[in-house]
Design an enzyme around this catalytic site. Sequence first.
Site, PDB file in Angstrom:
ATOM      1  CE  LYS A 103      -0.791   0.379   5.021  1.00  0.00           C
ATOM      2  NZ  LYS A 103      -0.116   1.668   5.179  1.00  0.00           N
ATOM      3  CG  ASP A 104       3.262   2.268   2.930  1.00  0.00           C
ATOM      4  OD1 ASP A 104       2.233   2.963   2.997  1.00  0.00           O
ATOM      5  OD2 ASP A 104       3.714   1.623   3.895  1.00  0.00           O
ATOM      6  NE  ARG A 151      -7.561   3.265   2.206  1.00  0.00           N
ATOM      7  CZ  ARG A 151      -8.010   2.601   3.269  1.00  0.00           C
ATOM      8  NH1 ARG A 151      -9.259   2.198   3.319  1.00  0.00           N
ATOM      9  NH2 ARG A 151      -7.200   2.342   4.282  1.00  0.00           N
ATOM     10  NE  ARG A 152      -7.077   2.986   7.365  1.00  0.00           N
ATOM     11  CZ  ARG A 152      -5.801   2.712   7.613  1.00  0.00           C
ATOM     12  NH1 ARG A 152      -5.008   3.668   8.083  1.00  0.00           N
ATOM     13  NH2 ARG A 152      -5.332   1.508   7.402  1.00  0.00           N
ATOM     14  NE  ARG A 169       3.356  10.269   9.374  1.00  0.00           N
ATOM     15  CZ  ARG A 169       4.563  10.648   8.959  1.00  0.00           C
ATOM     16  NH1 ARG A 169       4.748  11.901   8.522  1.00  0.00           N
ATOM     17  NH2 ARG A 169       5.575   9.820   8.948  1.00  0.00           N
ATOM     18  NE  ARG A 175      -0.270   6.173  12.806  1.00  0.00           N
ATOM     19  CZ  ARG A 175      -0.655   6.369  11.560  1.00  0.00           C
ATOM     20  NH1 ARG A 175      -1.901   6.117  11.208  1.00  0.00           N
ATOM     21  NH2 ARG A 175       0.185   6.820  10.653  1.00  0.00           N
ATOM     22  CB  CYS A 262       0.366   5.818  -1.788  1.00  0.00           C
ATOM     23  SG  CYS A 262       1.466   4.828  -2.819  1.00  0.00           S
TER      24      CYS A 262
END
Length: 333
Positions: A103-104, A151-152, A169, A175, A262
């Site tokens: 995904k990155d 996207r989220r 971040r 997180r 991305c």
Amino acid sequence: MPATSNRESILVPSHDASPSAGALGTSPLRLGTRGSALARWQAQWVAAQLQRLGTDVQLVIISTQGDVNSQPLDQIGGQGVFTKEIQRALLDGRIDLAVHSLKDLPTQPVPGLMLAAIPERESNHDVLVCRRAADLEALPPGSRVGTGSNRRRAQLLFHRHDLIVSGIRGNVETRLRKLAEGQFDALVLAEAGLRRLGLQEHITWVVPRSWMLPAVGQGALGVEIRDGDRRAQQALAPLNHSDTNAAVQAERNMLRALGAGCLAPVGAWARIEHDSLRLDGVVLSLDGTCRLAVSVTGPLSEPVELGVLAARRLTSQGAADLIQFSRNPSDLS
């Protein structure tokens, strides 16, 4: 930014007399990876698979721009901030393999490099981490939800425009600490990352894909090598999972044909259904007020064409305008 690296052997060389070991050579393959706990897990998993097959591996830890800069990703270059330094080390011959979270990894090919293996995919679901509600529908209005993903963010706001979606971040542990400190009421994270780190007890709710389509390549790893490196290609061949490879190719070619990166508010999910390949795709406005969706099916042998078809149908609905706008996103921090 110049790449910095330090070489680190983390696995004891295998002493099994494997017929393939002699054929592939005796010097360890140098595997480049980022230094985060999740990146190390991914690299160690690939190294363990290769060792089981008779190939010794040495890890090389490489610091990337995305690791050392805490600004929002769209402010520090966006695409490739977690991969460019590793790819440079691969091209320079300082490493022989590079493990990426797909995904990155930007969809634009890098001359001289190739994806040699895509192992079987983990879950590509997103998950809610929260102590206040059982799912996203139950979150009180005004709840602050942390995510670093456009996207989220867009899909959250599409369903719940009354939430405050804020940028975050840091690695997974950072997180989770920010959530525990009360800086956020909830987080949305990748299920695969939490499970790989043994942190699945933090999962409150697995978000249905009908609610939130995953990122292109989410849950999948890609192992990159120098084009023409026969030793590395031969060693990695048994790790490739053909169904995952086809699904990820469809997703990545949809994203590439859209001209998106991305960080764009684009979701995709390809999978095998009834011996065919089905691809669902979505493009949203950053504020979640506009959502374009498509679902296409094609032969399993034509993932590239299926991705391009999905992109064309999304473009015909106006996806290009949404993607262009996303290149100048509002500050999510």
